[in-house]
Design a protein around this motif. Structure first.
Motif, mmCIF file in Angstrom:
data_model
loop_
_atom_site.group_PDB
_atom_site.id
_atom_site.type_symbol
_atom_site.label_atom_id
_atom_site.label_comp_id
_atom_site.label_asym_id
_atom_site.label_seq_id
_atom_site.Cartn_x
_atom_site.Cartn_y
_atom_site.Cartn_z
ATOM 1 N N TYR A 116 35.756 44.441 14.878
ATOM 2 C CA TYR A 116 36.766 44.717 15.894
ATOM 3 C C TYR A 116 36.550 43.879 17.152
ATOM 4 O O TYR A 116 37.511 43.545 17.844
ATOM 5 C CB TYR A 116 36.831 46.213 16.223
ATOM 6 C CG TYR A 116 35.668 46.783 16.988
ATOM 7 C CD1 TYR A 116 35.646 46.734 18.377
ATOM 8 C CD2 TYR A 116 34.600 47.375 16.334
ATOM 9 C CE1 TYR A 116 34.585 47.266 19.075
ATOM 10 C CE2 TYR A 116 33.540 47.906 17.027
ATOM 11 C CZ TYR A 116 33.528 47.848 18.406
ATOM 12 O OH TYR A 116 32.474 48.357 19.086
ATOM 13 N N GLY B 269 42.271 36.667 21.818
ATOM 14 C CA GLY B 269 42.170 35.899 23.050
ATOM 15 C C GLY B 269 41.487 36.603 24.199
ATOM 16 O O GLY B 269 41.562 36.146 25.331
ATOM 17 N N ALA B 270 40.801 37.710 23.955
ATOM 18 C CA ALA B 270 40.159 38.431 25.044
ATOM 19 C C ALA B 270 39.000 37.620 25.626
ATOM 20 O O ALA B 270 38.238 37.008 24.889
ATOM 21 C CB ALA B 270 39.648 39.783 24.545
ATOM 22 N N ARG C 102 36.599 41.178 29.553
ATOM 23 C CA ARG C 102 37.378 42.192 28.869
ATOM 24 C C ARG C 102 36.656 42.686 27.610
ATOM 25 O O ARG C 102 36.595 43.879 27.346
ATOM 26 C CB ARG C 102 38.748 41.609 28.498
ATOM 27 C CG ARG C 102 39.665 42.665 27.959
ATOM 28 C CD ARG C 102 41.001 42.155 27.518
ATOM 29 N NE ARG C 102 41.649 43.229 26.812
ATOM 30 C CZ ARG C 102 42.373 44.169 27.397
ATOM 31 N NH1 ARG C 102 42.560 44.131 28.693
ATOM 32 N NH2 ARG C 102 42.897 45.139 26.687
ATOM 33 N N PRO D 99 32.821 51.184 25.673
ATOM 34 C CA PRO D 99 33.091 52.567 25.256
ATOM 35 C C PRO D 99 32.391 52.938 23.955
ATOM 36 O O PRO D 99 32.100 54.106 23.717
ATOM 37 C CB PRO D 99 34.615 52.587 25.061
ATOM 38 C CG PRO D 99 35.120 51.473 25.895
ATOM 39 C CD PRO D 99 34.072 50.415 25.850
ATOM 40 N N ASN D 100 32.092 51.951 23.121
ATOM 41 C CA ASN D 100 31.425 52.247 21.863
ATOM 42 C C ASN D 100 29.920 52.374 22.004
ATOM 43 O O ASN D 100 29.228 52.690 21.041
ATOM 44 C CB ASN D 100 31.755 51.155 20.843
ATOM 45 C CG ASN D 100 33.193 51.239 20.400
ATOM 46 O OD1 ASN D 100 33.587 52.190 19.761
ATOM 47 N ND2 ASN D 100 33.991 50.271 20.808
ATOM 48 N N VAL E 207 35.976 46.485 28.142
ATOM 49 C CA VAL E 207 37.018 47.290 27.503
ATOM 50 C C VAL E 207 36.742 47.514 26.019
ATOM 51 O O VAL E 207 36.969 48.581 25.481
ATOM 52 C CB VAL E 207 38.404 46.622 27.684
ATOM 53 C CG1 VAL E 207 39.484 47.437 26.994
ATOM 54 C CG2 VAL E 207 38.703 46.436 29.140
ATOM 55 N N THR E 208 36.236 46.472 25.354
ATOM 56 C CA THR E 208 36.073 46.576 23.911
ATOM 57 C C THR E 208 34.720 47.177 23.531
ATOM 58 O O THR E 208 34.648 48.110 22.740
ATOM 59 C CB THR E 208 36.209 45.182 23.262
ATOM 60 O OG1 THR E 208 37.371 44.554 23.779
ATOM 61 C CG2 THR E 208 36.317 45.302 21.761
ATOM 62 N N ALA F 140 39.260 41.122 18.638
ATOM 63 C CA ALA F 140 39.658 41.012 20.042
ATOM 64 C C ALA F 140 39.492 39.578 20.531
ATOM 65 O O ALA F 140 40.305 39.076 21.302
ATOM 66 C CB ALA F 140 38.832 41.969 20.893
ATOM 67 N N ARG F 141 38.460 38.897 20.014
ATOM 68 C CA ARG F 141 38.283 37.495 20.400
ATOM 69 C C ARG F 141 39.407 36.636 19.849
ATOM 70 O O ARG F 141 39.917 35.736 20.520
ATOM 71 C CB ARG F 141 36.946 36.974 19.883
ATOM 72 C CG ARG F 141 35.783 37.376 20.758
ATOM 73 C CD ARG F 141 34.476 36.919 20.157
ATOM 74 N NE ARG F 141 34.333 35.477 20.136
ATOM 75 C CZ ARG F 141 33.352 34.851 19.484
ATOM 76 N NH1 ARG F 141 32.479 35.537 18.805
ATOM 77 N NH2 ARG F 141 33.273 33.544 19.517
#
Lengths: 305, 326, 336
Positions: free
Chosen positions: A196, A204-205, A209, A217-218, A213-214, A200-201
């Protein structure tokens, strides 16, 4: 296309009675640990007492009742209903001091944990995600901090900054920092290669970010557990600094400072030493039990399917 | 091929990974991918087949621009990407998207489905309003066969097949031209696998997507692919039209792979072409043809010289004995 | 008399959300030297039923069975201590992930001789000699050298060979292989399957092969048991099963195979396996079944006779067509 979509929509029916929500599942695991529930209960009581100390404390914590030096607790001969847990050497009510002291202990715990966690998580995130020299520098500094006995290091900081509650808080936060950095870094390193993050990469994150963001939280579950457990360490360390005269200064009713003031009466008036000691013991125990429950509930490795 | 430039083409793509050996400071390189060329047109499916370590996932990482090639280049439309191309812009980024094998790890467990779908738009087109993003995400959910109320759920509430639908939906949010499918059905149960394959076929028909379909399952490849590239140890060994390769494989590795794949028909009897031994290390591949130590028809020359891809019987094969009838 | 006799085996797990029935009344019998395959998708309970047989389930599981007999020994009434003497010796098991099934801290040789020591005894030298013999048997090149290797120094295929060597170390009468080749490459998978078939012939042991791969089943098994949502839905000889599946689930599963596809679109089996919260009242397969009618949604399915492959279905299929219910009038019943 349209008709097949319609068909598969109908077919992809979800489990309509949805599984229990995350909070209820959390509570199911947490409440299985009876000690943790007891710890949580005590902790809630402590918070309420600290918040309402102004209203429920029978006396002012620093008011000295000249005619009542070293009055024993109410159930001992010579005790008085005015002072449920007795008074100290200058005639202050011990129960009231303990109630106000709870404020300081909780305050220290909150500030130390949030300060150390925020800074530690930030360092750990970037060290773990970026790797390379950023990682090397951050981790070597943390190794240096870890190589001193923690209380000694705190004493050194306080000696430099000067004694007082604020400086004690800063010192304790610094000695707790490495634990957060290491924990965060380890979980970031195990998460950053998951698919995941890669998706996200591909979407284009950017690094900031991705990290905040990614990934973050995990990684929170072990950090929350660590925060709960280091809350009690912070209280204990602050009490130790107070006892050594480097933390909160008299007449603040901080539990460690209370212990230090009562040292010379240990043989004559046991209650002056015992009650602050018991307060520290029970609080730390309650928070540790609660932390264990959190670990059971949040650590996926301990979960049964 | 006519003069028209293909949608995606690879030109001698190579990727090496530098690693440090066990002995101090020894520099080694893993030759994960070497000299891969291919062409992919709109609406076409190119399947890349091979066992673990053959470089098919490395190829996916290059095409999706997660990594840049060590040598060689590839072209998306008119844009050439090689080792000197920096961070790709959003048009380039949007052109190629990927769906991963494991739907349990490819969706962020802490994000709701709606957030997962909207994220690519949020990053690349911040000018689109929140409401438009949400509408597009909801439309996409319907397109992949999920229901509107799924928008506010977390991934763990879905089954594997539904998660893979979400992953496909996310990949489509940027209107890509090429979809890299990295073993998209290997982690799924048979009945769900069929659902996802049908979805992919539908989407290809509707949007003219080009698929780079990476798989080790030959029965799925046979069903999906237009053309097939068989890879072994980082190099393509056979590349051509699907029917040519499945009906009349020329490279001994392709033959072995086909005969090793179990056929779901007990009445089907076949001659097993047994391969001995294991895959050699990609750090130190065998000299000559990388396949010769396991090859049942190897000759002396195979150990000395490496065969290049050459056109034999309507496809490209890299084998010294491809022209013979062995 | 058969080697293994399971009757009405049920396994329930206690979870945070309540009781979950993973295996629901499964019966199975395996003869000496037979090759039986258990097929099913994830969640069909195929692994759990075998783990229950081996006594390898965690404490949250409740196991009940009318009969659980292996080689004349009643496993239900046997103590855990006695059961351990049988397991690993007469009944052995290999797993899907060879890389995690071996202990990374010990050499391959140590792990093989450990099994020999527990069950057979003998001197160090004889155990070592047997270990070399076993590695030879499973086709690992240079066995003397491999004895001192650690699992991470070997490939997945080699590790699976070592696992097989450990499993057959005590000449078991029954070997249970749980998805033995799923984690392996196709060419290695072919090698391992050939090895298992070969060993079965040489050692005369029975083999239970748990898999989800129809290709593997077709090429290896003699008899096949199909499981769905914890229940056994069909049992047939492999040729008959592929030629004429009697349960609608088996039939749908087979037609979902890409190699049987006619054209670009595959016939699909809609929906998913029922979970903890959406277990249907009637037949467990009814919500996904193409042939389901009113009765299927209301009453649990009954097992058909041997001629219909013991299909757990109200109207087992014959040549793809549902048989009508005997006695019950189908007229007036609207097919849903």
């Amino acid at each position: 296309m349209t008709d097949t979509t319609a068909v598969s929509t109908a077919n992809a029916a979800p489990n309509n009675q949805a599984p229990v929500g995350p909070w209820r599942e959390f509570w199911a695991y947490f409440s299985e640990n009876k000690g943790a529930v007891a710890g949580l209960g005590f902790f809630v009581v402590l918070v309420v007492v600290a918040l309402l100390a102004d209203f429920i404390a029978p006396h002012d914590p620093i008011e000295q009742y000249r005619e009542h030096f070293l009055v024993p607790p109410v159930w001992v001969d010579g005790g008085s209903w005015d002072f449920l847990l007795g008074t100290d050497a200058v005639g202050r009510d011990i129960l009231s001091r303990l109630m106000f002291g709870a404020r300081y202990s909780l305050f220290i715990g909150c500030i130390v944990v949030s300060g150390a966690a925020v800074v530690g998580i930030a360092i750990g995130l970037f060290a773990g995600y970026l790797g390379g020299w950023v990682d090397t520098v951050a981790m070597r500094v943390m190794d240096i901090l870890l190589s001193y006995p923690p209380l000694l290091l705190a004493l050194v900081f306080v000696a430099i900054l000067g004694p007082g509650l604020e400086n004690a808080i800063v010192a304790i936060a610094v000695i707790q920092l490495p634990h957060y950095v290491r924990l965060t870094r380890a979980s970031v390193m195990s998460e950053r290669n998951r698919d995941y993050v890669t998706s996200a990469r591909v979407a284009g994150a950017g690094t900031l970010r991705l990290v905040t963001v990614t990934i973050l939280p995990n990684c929170m579950a072990p950090i929350i557990v660590q925060a709960a457990l280091s809350f009690s360490t912070a209280i204990l360390d602050a009490a130790a600094l107070g006892f050594l005269g480097m933390g909160a200064q008299p007449p603040l009713p901080e539990w460690g400072t209370m212990l230090a003031e009562a040292r010379e009466f240990i043989l004559r008036a046991w209650w002056v030493v015992t009650f602050p000691g018991v307060a520290i013991l029970v609080t730390v125990l309650a928070i540790n039990l609660m932390g264990d429950g959190l670990r059971d509930a949040l650590d996926p490795k301990l979960k049964r399917s | 091929m006519n003069a028209q430039t293909p949608l995606l083409s690879g030109n001698d793509l190579t990727r090496h990974y530098d690693i440090t050996g066990k002995r101090f400071g020894e520099k080694l390189s893993v030759k994960a991918l070497q000299g891969v060329s291919f062409q992919l047109d709109k609406g076409e499916t190119l399947a890349v087949v091979g066992e673990s370590g053959c470089g098919k996932s490395t190829l996916a990482r290059l095409i999706t621009m997660i990594e840049s090639p060590t040598a060689g280049s590839f072209r998306i439309g008119e844009t050439v990407v090689d080792r000197d191309t920096g961070k790709p812009g959003k048009e380039l980024r949007a052109a190629v998207q990927i769906v991963f094998q494991d739907p349990y790890s490819s969706l962020n467990p802490r994000q709701k489905v709606g957030t997962i779908l909207a994220e690519p738009l949020l990053i690349n087109h911040p000018e689109i309003s929140r409401a438009d993003r949400e509408k597009k995400a909801r439309d996409m959910l319907a397109l992949v066969g999920l229901r509107p109320e799924h928008y506010d759920r977390y991934p763990h509430m879905f089954s594997g097949g539904q998660r893979q639908r979400i992953a496909v939906a996310r990949a489509l949010m940027m209107n890509p031209k090429v979809l890299v499918l990295d073993e998209p059905v290997s982690a799924l149960d048979l009945s769900v696998q069929a659902q996802i394959l049908n979805l992919l076929v539908d989407l290809q028909d509707e949007f003219g997507l080009a698929y780079l379909f990476i798989s080790h399952d030959l029965s799925v490849v046979r069903h999906m692919a237009d053309r097939v590239m068989v890879m072994y140890l980082g190099r393509p060994v056979e590349y051509g039209e699907r029917d040519e390769i499945f009906n009349n494989p020329k490279h001994p590795y392709t033959k072995a792979l086909l005969s090793a794949t179990p056929v779901a028909d007990p009445e089907h009897t076949k001659q097993r072409l047994k391969l001995e031994g294991e895959l050699p290390s990609p750090i130190n591949p065998p000299a000559g043809c990388a396949f010769h130590p396991r090859c049942p028809v190897a000759i002396d020359r195979c150990a000395k010289e490496r065969p290049d891809l050459e056109a034999v019987a309507g496809r490209d094969v890299s084998c010294w004995r491809a022209g013979e009838s062995v | 008399m058969s080697l293994l006799e399971i009757e009405n085996l049920t396994v329930e797990f206690q979870t945070a959300q309540g009781q979950f029935r993973a295996v629901d009344g499964v019966s199975l019998s395996v003869d000496q030297g037979e090759l039986m395959a258990i097929v099913g998708e994830s969640g069909s309970g195929k692994s759990v039923s075998m783990l229950a047989l081996m006594g390898l389930l965690p404490w949250t599981a409740t196991i009940t069975a009318d009969r659980l007999e292996f080689d004349g020994i009643d496993l239900v009434r046997q103590s855990a201590r006695d059961r351990r003497k049988v397991i690993g010796k007469d009944m052995a098991m290999i797993f899907q992930e060879p890389m995690t099934s071996l202990n990374p801290c010990f050499t391959v040789g140590f792990q093989i001789t450990e099994a020999l020591k527990t069950h057979l005894g003998g001197s160090r030298a004889t155990r070592r000699a047997r270990a070399v013999e076993l590695l030879n048997l499973v086709g690992l090149p240079e066995p003397e050298r491999r004895l001192n290797a650690f699992p991470h120094q070997l490939s997945g295929g080699m590790n699976q060979r070592v696992m097989i060597a450990i499993a057959i170390a005590c000449r078991p009468k029954l070997l249970i292989a749980d998805e033995p080749t799923t984690a392996l490459d196709v060419t290695i998978q072919a090698q391992i399957l050939d090895l298992l078939l070969d060993l079965r012939e040489k050692e005369g042991m029975a083999l239970i092969l748990i898999t989800h791969d129809m290709g593997v089943v077709a090429e290896t098994a003699e008899r096949v048991s199909v499981q769905y949502a914890g229940q056994k839905v069909e049992e047939q000889k492999v040729r008959d099963l592929f030629r004429d599946p009697h349960h609608p689930y088996t039939s749908a599963l087979l037609s979902a195979l890409p190699e049987r596809a006619q054209g670009k679109k595959l016939p699909t089996l809609p929906g998913v396996v029922p979970g903890l919260f959406d277990r249907p009242e009637g037949c467990l397969f009814a919500p996904r079944c193409a042939h389901a009618f009113d009765l299927c949604h209301k009453r649990q399915a009954v097992q058909a006779g041997a001629e219909d492959g013991f299909a757990l279905c109200h109207t087992p299929l014959r040549k793809g067509v549902p048989t009508s219910l005997e006695g019950a009038s189908l007229e007036g019943q609207v097919r849903s």
